[in-house]
Design a protein around this motif. Structure first.
Motif, PDB file in Angstrom:
ATOM      1  N   SER A 226       0.829  -1.218   0.000  1.00  0.00           N
ATOM      2  CA  SER A 226       0.000   0.000   0.000  1.00  0.00           C
ATOM      3  C   SER A 226       0.860   1.263   0.000  1.00  0.00           C
ATOM      4  CB  SER A 226      -0.881   0.016   1.254  1.00  0.00           C
ATOM      5  OG  SER A 226      -0.077   0.046   2.428  1.00  0.00           O
ATOM      6  N   GLY A 227       2.125   1.125   0.456  1.00  0.00           N
ATOM      7  CA  GLY A 227       2.998   2.287   0.621  1.00  0.00           C
ATOM      8  C   GLY A 227       3.226   2.588   2.094  1.00  0.00           C
ATOM      9  N   TYR A 228       2.508   1.854   2.965  1.00  0.00           N
ATOM     10  CA  TYR A 228       2.572   2.082   4.421  1.00  0.00           C
ATOM     11  C   TYR A 228       3.996   1.922   4.954  1.00  0.00           C
ATOM     12  CZ  TYR A 228       1.661   1.335   9.407  1.00  0.00           C
ATOM     13  OH  TYR A 228       1.665   1.413  10.778  1.00  0.00           O
ATOM     14  N   ARG A 229       4.412   2.916   5.731  1.00  0.00           N
ATOM     15  CA  ARG A 229       5.732   2.878   6.382  1.00  0.00           C
ATOM     16  C   ARG A 229       5.574   3.160   7.879  1.00  0.00           C
ATOM     17  NH1 ARG A 229       6.563   4.417   1.185  1.00  0.00           N
ATOM     18  NH2 ARG A 229       8.616   4.176   0.226  1.00  0.00           N
TER      19      ARG A 229
ATOM     20  N   THR B 180     -10.458   1.533  -8.139  1.00  0.00           N
ATOM     21  CA  THR B 180      -9.822   1.181  -6.861  1.00  0.00           C
ATOM     22  C   THR B 180      -8.321   1.007  -7.076  1.00  0.00           C
ATOM     23  OG1 THR B 180     -11.826   0.050  -6.223  1.00  0.00           O
ATOM     24  CG2 THR B 180      -9.877  -0.475  -4.936  1.00  0.00           C
ATOM     25  N   ALA B 181      -7.959   0.355  -8.185  1.00  0.00           N
ATOM     26  CA  ALA B 181      -6.539   0.125  -8.479  1.00  0.00           C
ATOM     27  C   ALA B 181      -5.830   1.449  -8.730  1.00  0.00           C
ATOM     28  CB  ALA B 181      -6.411  -0.793  -9.683  1.00  0.00           C
ATOM     29  N   ALA B 182      -6.514   2.374  -9.423  1.00  0.00           N
ATOM     30  CA  ALA B 182      -5.892   3.672  -9.717  1.00  0.00           C
ATOM     31  C   ALA B 182      -5.695   4.473  -8.419  1.00  0.00           C
ATOM     32  CB  ALA B 182      -6.773   4.455 -10.699  1.00  0.00           C
ATOM     33  N   VAL B 183      -6.681   4.405  -7.533  1.00  0.00           N
ATOM     34  CA  VAL B 183      -6.562   5.124  -6.246  1.00  0.00           C
ATOM     35  C   VAL B 183      -5.409   4.530  -5.430  1.00  0.00           C
ATOM     36  CG1 VAL B 183      -7.710   5.544  -4.020  1.00  0.00           C
ATOM     37  CG2 VAL B 183      -8.988   5.862  -6.150  1.00  0.00           C
ATOM     38  N   ALA B 184      -5.309   3.198  -5.416  1.00  0.00           N
ATOM     39  CA  ALA B 184      -4.232   2.533  -4.666  1.00  0.00           C
ATOM     40  C   ALA B 184      -2.867   2.942  -5.228  1.00  0.00           C
ATOM     41  CB  ALA B 184      -4.414   1.022  -4.726  1.00  0.00           C
TER      42      ALA B 184
ATOM     43  N   ASP C 240       2.078   6.129  -4.661  1.00  0.00           N
ATOM     44  CA  ASP C 240       2.960   7.165  -5.178  1.00  0.00           C
ATOM     45  C   ASP C 240       3.104   8.309  -4.154  1.00  0.00           C
ATOM     46  OD1 ASP C 240       4.538   8.117  -7.354  1.00  0.00           O
ATOM     47  OD2 ASP C 240       3.013   9.670  -7.648  1.00  0.00           O
ATOM     48  N   LEU C 241       1.978   8.653  -3.512  1.00  0.00           N
ATOM     49  CA  LEU C 241       2.022   9.702  -2.477  1.00  0.00           C
ATOM     50  C   LEU C 241       2.891   9.269  -1.295  1.00  0.00           C
ATOM     51  CD1 LEU C 241      -1.702  10.839  -2.597  1.00  0.00           C
ATOM     52  CD2 LEU C 241       0.269  12.307  -3.019  1.00  0.00           C
ATOM     53  N   ALA C 242       2.908   7.973  -1.006  1.00  0.00           N
ATOM     54  CA  ALA C 242       3.759   7.468   0.083  1.00  0.00           C
ATOM     55  C   ALA C 242       5.234   7.698  -0.251  1.00  0.00           C
ATOM     56  CB  ALA C 242       3.478   5.990   0.331  1.00  0.00           C
ATOM     57  N   GLU C 243       5.568   7.552  -1.551  1.00  0.00           N
ATOM     58  CA  GLU C 243       6.952   7.825  -1.992  1.00  0.00           C
ATOM     59  C   GLU C 243       7.283   9.304  -1.794  1.00  0.00           C
ATOM     60  OE1 GLU C 243       9.383   5.948  -2.942  1.00  0.00           O
ATOM     61  OE2 GLU C 243       8.197   4.106  -2.865  1.00  0.00           O
ATOM     62  N   THR C 244       6.318  10.154  -2.124  1.00  0.00           N
ATOM     63  CA  THR C 244       6.535  11.600  -1.960  1.00  0.00           C
ATOM     64  C   THR C 244       6.765  11.927  -0.484  1.00  0.00           C
ATOM     65  OG1 THR C 244       5.035  11.946  -3.803  1.00  0.00           O
ATOM     66  CG2 THR C 244       5.515  13.869  -2.464  1.00  0.00           C
ATOM     67  N   ALA C 245       5.949  11.293   0.390  1.00  0.00           N
ATOM     68  CA  ALA C 245       6.100  11.524   1.833  1.00  0.00           C
ATOM     69  C   ALA C 245       7.475  11.038   2.307  1.00  0.00           C
ATOM     70  CB  ALA C 245       4.987  10.811   2.591  1.00  0.00           C
ATOM     71  N   ALA C 246       7.920   9.900   1.766  1.00  0.00           N
ATOM     72  CA  ALA C 246       9.226   9.350   2.157  1.00  0.00           C
ATOM     73  C   ALA C 246      10.354  10.272   1.694  1.00  0.00           C
ATOM     74  CB  ALA C 246       9.390   7.947   1.579  1.00  0.00           C
ATOM     75  N   ASP C 247      10.155  10.880   0.518  1.00  0.00           N
ATOM     76  CA  ASP C 247      11.159  11.798  -0.005  1.00  0.00           C
ATOM     77  C   ASP C 247      11.274  13.037   0.893  1.00  0.00           C
ATOM     78  OD1 ASP C 247      13.057  12.446  -2.007  1.00  0.00           O
ATOM     79  OD2 ASP C 247      11.645  13.972  -2.751  1.00  0.00           O
ATOM     80  N   LEU C 248      10.116  13.494   1.374  1.00  0.00           N
ATOM     81  CA  LEU C 248      10.082  14.637   2.287  1.00  0.00           C
ATOM     82  C   LEU C 248      10.891  14.312   3.558  1.00  0.00           C
ATOM     83  CD1 LEU C 248       8.545  17.362   2.295  1.00  0.00           C
ATOM     84  CD2 LEU C 248       6.742  16.245   3.591  1.00  0.00           C
ATOM     85  N   ASP C 249      10.675  13.110   4.084  1.00  0.00           N
ATOM     86  CA  ASP C 249      11.415  12.670   5.274  1.00  0.00           C
ATOM     87  C   ASP C 249      12.921  12.644   5.015  1.00  0.00           C
ATOM     88  OD1 ASP C 249       9.667  12.290   7.377  1.00  0.00           O
ATOM     89  OD2 ASP C 249       9.100  10.275   6.760  1.00  0.00           O
ATOM     90  N   ARG C 250      13.300  12.087   3.845  1.00  0.00           N
ATOM     91  CA  ARG C 250      14.732  11.986   3.530  1.00  0.00           C
ATOM     92  C   ARG C 250      15.365  13.373   3.471  1.00  0.00           C
ATOM     93  NH1 ARG C 250      13.259   7.263   0.559  1.00  0.00           N
ATOM     94  NH2 ARG C 250      12.437   8.493  -1.152  1.00  0.00           N
ATOM     95  N   ARG C 251      14.660  14.324   2.832  1.00  0.00           N
ATOM     96  CA  ARG C 251      15.219  15.669   2.668  1.00  0.00           C
ATOM     97  C   ARG C 251      15.273  16.413   4.005  1.00  0.00           C
ATOM     98  NH1 ARG C 251      12.150  18.187  -2.380  1.00  0.00           N
ATOM     99  NH2 ARG C 251      13.413  19.986  -1.823  1.00  0.00           N
TER     100      ARG C 251
END
Ligand code: 0O2
Length: 197
Positions: free
Chosen positions: A110-113, A164-168, A173-184
């Motif tokens: 799901s992208g869950y971290r 449903t697949a497109a929303v998932a 993808d948004l989880a990746e963006t959030a992870a990038d924010l954390d890294r920066r």
């Protein structure tokens, strides 16, 4: 009675984090914990989980098979804070690690971290000492933001399969963006910390 034991264990763990936060604050002039939220699983969701996992429906079975009756969610400012807090908690001699799941190193589909720890802590009662399991979820603000909104959106409405697949996919993808924010943010924090030495 069992739920009271879980509640006591949850308070113990919450206090351990508050102590770590205060001490870190003294040493580093900033607090690594943004917020702590504890919850007891409702009897309704406990019953559902026992059925879903095929476990017997009894009080003993809850104690034996369900590890997240008591949950403590610790929201941290930076990713490195999550891991150093986890390390400090686990080095305490009354904390026993039962299970560690690092969904930061290996995010869920799901992208869950988050970093999940199942620990056992003692609680001291009038005539006995008991070991009680508590699930600890450590997250950054950004991981928590994503998880809260994903949880809301997931149950929003019945959609056709392809939507449903497109929303998932968008959520992943948004989880990746959030992870990038954390890294920066972490990189900036480290840069500023190095400058202070
Ligand atoms: P609540 O109300 O938060 O407790 P299981 O416990 O059997 O459902 P498992 O594999 O044993 O699942 O545990 P897992 O997946 O390591 O941790 C489950 C908990 O992690 C969930 O609790 C959520 O809090 C969180 N979680 C795991 N995956 C996701 C996800 O994709 N999105 C979000 N938003 N949260 C997630 P509960 O019991 O579902 O709810």
């Amino acid at each position: 009675r069992l739920m009271t034991y879980y509640e006591c264990a949850m308070m113990e763990v919450e206090t351990k984090f508050r102590v770590l936060d205060a001490e870190f604050g003294l040493q580093h002039d900033r607090n690594p914990i943004e917020s702590i939220k504890s919850r007891l699983k409702s009897t309704d969701s406990l019953a559902k989980k026992l059925v879903r996992k095929g476990f017997p429906m009894s009080v003993d079975s809850i104690e034996e098979n369900i590890y997240d009756v008591a949950g403590v969610r610790v929201v941290c400012t930076f990713p490195e804070d999550m891991f150093s807090l986890a390390e400090s908690l686990l080095s305490q001699d009354d904390v026993q690690l039962i299970e560690r799941r690092d969904y930061v190193a290996s995010p869920k589909p799901s992208g869950y971290r988050s970093l999940h720890l199942i620990i056992e802590v003692p609680i001291f009662l009038e005539h006995e000492k008991r070991s009680v399991k508590v699930e600890v979820q450590l997250r950054t603000i950004s991981m928590n933001f994503w998880a809260s909104l994903e949880h809301q959106l997931r149950y929003k409405k019945e959609l056709p399969e392809e939507e449903t697949a497109a929303v998932a996919a968008e959520l992943a993808d948004l989880a990746e963006t959030a992870a990038d924010l954390d890294r920066r943010m972490q990189a900036l924090r480290n840069y500023l910390d190095d400058g202070e030495e």
